[in-house]
Design an enzyme around this catalytic site. Sequence first.
Site, PDB file in Angstrom:
ATOM      1  N   ASP A 176       5.620  -7.000   2.348  1.00 61.38           N
ATOM      2  CA  ASP A 176       4.897  -7.492   1.163  1.00 61.38           C
ATOM      3  C   ASP A 176       5.869  -7.746   0.013  1.00 61.38           C
ATOM      4  O   ASP A 176       6.714  -6.883  -0.292  1.00 61.38           O
ATOM      5  CB  ASP A 176       3.889  -6.434   0.684  1.00 61.38           C
ATOM      6  CG  ASP A 176       2.507  -6.646   1.270  1.00 61.38           C
ATOM      7  OD1 ASP A 176       2.197  -7.771   1.709  1.00 61.38           O
ATOM      8  OD2 ASP A 176       1.722  -5.672   1.280  1.00 61.38           O
ATOM      9  N   SER A 220       0.841  -1.201   0.000  1.00 57.48           N
ATOM     10  CA  SER A 220       0.000   0.000   0.000  1.00 57.48           C
ATOM     11  C   SER A 220       0.876   1.250   0.000  1.00 57.48           C
ATOM     12  O   SER A 220       0.390   2.358  -0.227  1.00 57.48           O
ATOM     13  CB  SER A 220      -0.949   0.005   1.201  1.00 57.48           C
ATOM     14  OG  SER A 220      -0.233  -0.269   2.398  1.00 57.48           O
ATOM     15  N   GLU A 240      -8.935  -9.896   3.865  1.00 60.75           N
ATOM     16  CA  GLU A 240      -9.333  -8.512   3.597  1.00 60.75           C
ATOM     17  C   GLU A 240     -10.732  -8.450   3.001  1.00 60.75           C
ATOM     18  O   GLU A 240     -11.046  -9.141   2.028  1.00 60.75           O
ATOM     19  CB  GLU A 240      -8.308  -7.870   2.639  1.00 60.75           C
ATOM     20  CG  GLU A 240      -8.642  -6.420   2.300  1.00 60.75           C
ATOM     21  CD  GLU A 240      -7.484  -5.637   1.691  1.00 60.75           C
ATOM     22  OE1 GLU A 240      -6.350  -6.160   1.639  1.00 60.75           O
ATOM     23  OE2 GLU A 240      -7.725  -4.480   1.282  1.00 60.75           O
TER      24      GLU A 240
HETATM   25  O1  KIV Z   1      -0.427  -3.406   1.709  1.00 62.29           O
HETATM   26  C1  KIV Z   1      -1.124  -3.361   2.733  1.00 62.29           C
HETATM   27  O2  KIV Z   1      -1.199  -2.347   3.435  1.00 62.29           O
HETATM   28  C2  KIV Z   1      -1.879  -4.548   3.091  1.00 62.29           C
HETATM   29  C3  KIV Z   1      -2.885  -4.445   4.196  1.00 62.29           C
HETATM   30  C4  KIV Z   1      -4.045  -3.650   3.743  1.00 62.29           C
HETATM   31  C5  KIV Z   1      -3.263  -5.745   4.733  1.00 62.29           C
HETATM   32  O3  KIV Z   1      -1.703  -5.577   2.511  1.00 62.29           O
END
Ligand code: KIV
Length: 272
Positions: A91, A53, A190
């Site tokens: 991520d 994100s 989510e």
């Molecule tokens: O990238 C992110 O912030 C996420 C969350 C919304 C779980 O994957």
Amino acid sequence: MSTAKKEYKRVTVKSLVEMKQNGEKISMLTAYDYSMAKIVDSANVDVILVGDSASNVMAGHETTLPITLDQMIYHASSVVKAAKRALVVVDIPFGSYQSDSKGALRSAIRIMKESGGHAVKVEGGLEIKDSVKRIIQAGIPVMGHLGLTPQSIYKFGTYTVRAKEEAEAKKLKEDAKMLEKIGCFGVVLEKIPAQLAKEVAESLTIPVIGIGAGGGVDGQVLVVHDLLGMTHEFNPRFLRRYMNLYDEMGAAIGNYVTDVKSRSFPSEDESY
Ligand code: KIV
């Protein structure tokens, strides 16, 4: 269910399973830079997610797709320096694990080596099973992410609630079970119906962290800029804003501009 909290000097993937077993809810929040991560870590958040994100929040892209592995590593290495207690999950960005399992492992290794992060997160179920297995076999903890997976936004077409239909709910349950079976240490769900999320959490021994997935899961995650009200155009039902920093920061910066223009800043006391 016990609400007594065990103290953790450093949260590990094992601590999270223990928290689930003890009925202690897990707090997880994003951070993408050193200063924010320091505040988040000092507030005893259990897991800091260096989420892709960052693509939206930090870089201003419309989706999470454009952020690169190098950019994720840059954000994660800043966060890791600040996190003294929290587990740091990073991520793996879109395009860095979907094509083949060797490539996926290479991306995960780069994140672990170059950022110092403690674990990685990937989006999807059966489609990425081989990649997840290979990363875990290399000793890297993996968190899954099911439901509304933003890296697949162009497949979904909209950001609406997922798995309302029986077929998608069934696949989500199977994917969650499979991720647990192959060794994931947790799963993010989510934007899915609360009842479905609760059933998944109850069926797994690993922690299930929800965002827009109701209160029946083992923990919650939000984007820190949303929680603080620094973003103001994003208003999903699941979001609880604890501050309105967009307005407060805007007002403070406006006051600074006024003071500069009116010559009241700097004062004599603020000069050498
Ligand atoms: O990238 C992110 O912030 C996420 C969350 C919304 C779980 O994957």
